[in-house]
Scaffold this motif. Structure first.
Motif: not given
Length: 176
Positions: A67-69, A132-133, A146-147, A154-155
């Motif tokens: 759902r995030e993309g 990124l999840v 993440a970095p 991005g998120r």
């Protein structure tokens, strides 16, 4: 009576036309696919894990990630990398191709890629997803990649886990 039923049946047999196993791709092909998605404005979401025994918690998590993309890519640890993570001598229970195939059959998953390293760092920096999840047991500052994703604009999200669902607890339950 059978003839009448057939005349009024408005729903005919529907052939399942998807080749879900085609969702399992190599890293190089995936980089090309995600570049094409971006070219048409689609947002790529990436997550990863072992997904050894798929359960409701995994499925809920993957649906939330999707759902995030516009496209969900799932990185699956190879058998060797699962063993290197120290999950136990008897893990994984299901081999990597089986785990990838089951994930590919989920409608919320667009692509699956198997990676052999202990972390998906190289895969993430190759794909550079917009989102990124990871599961809620991973704080954002500890999420591999993440970095780099944040630096690229991005998120990074940590999605809450579904309580009372874990592969380890399922294995314990089966053994008892």
């Amino acid at each position: 009576m059978q003839e009448l039923r057939q005349r009024f049946n408005t729903v005919g047999p529907a052939v399942y036309r998807f080749a879900d196993e085609d969702k399992i791709v190599e890293r190089e092909d995936l980089a090309e696919l995600t570049a094409r998605y971006r070219a048409v404005g689609r947002k790529v979401v990436f997550t990863n894990g072992c997904f050894d025994i798929l359960h409701q918690g995994h499925v809920t998590y993957l649906e939330q990630a999707r759902r995030e993309g516009d496209c969900l890519v799932v990185g699956v640890n190879s058998d060797a990398s699962v063993r290197a993570l120290g999950k136990g001598d008897d893990r994984p229970v299901n081999h990597e191709q089986s785990r990838a195939r089951i994930l590919a059959a989920l409608g919320c998953v667009d692509h699956v890629v198997i990676f052999g390293e202990e972390t998906p760092q190289r895969l993430i920096t190759t794909l550079m997803p917009e989102v990124l999840v990871k599961g809620g047991d991973w704080p954002v500052e500890k999420i591999v990649g993440a970095p780099e994703v944040l630096a690229a604009g991005g998120r990074v999200l940590s999605i809450p886990l579904v309580e009372n669902y874990s592969t380890t607890s399922l294995i314990k339950k089966i053994r008892s």
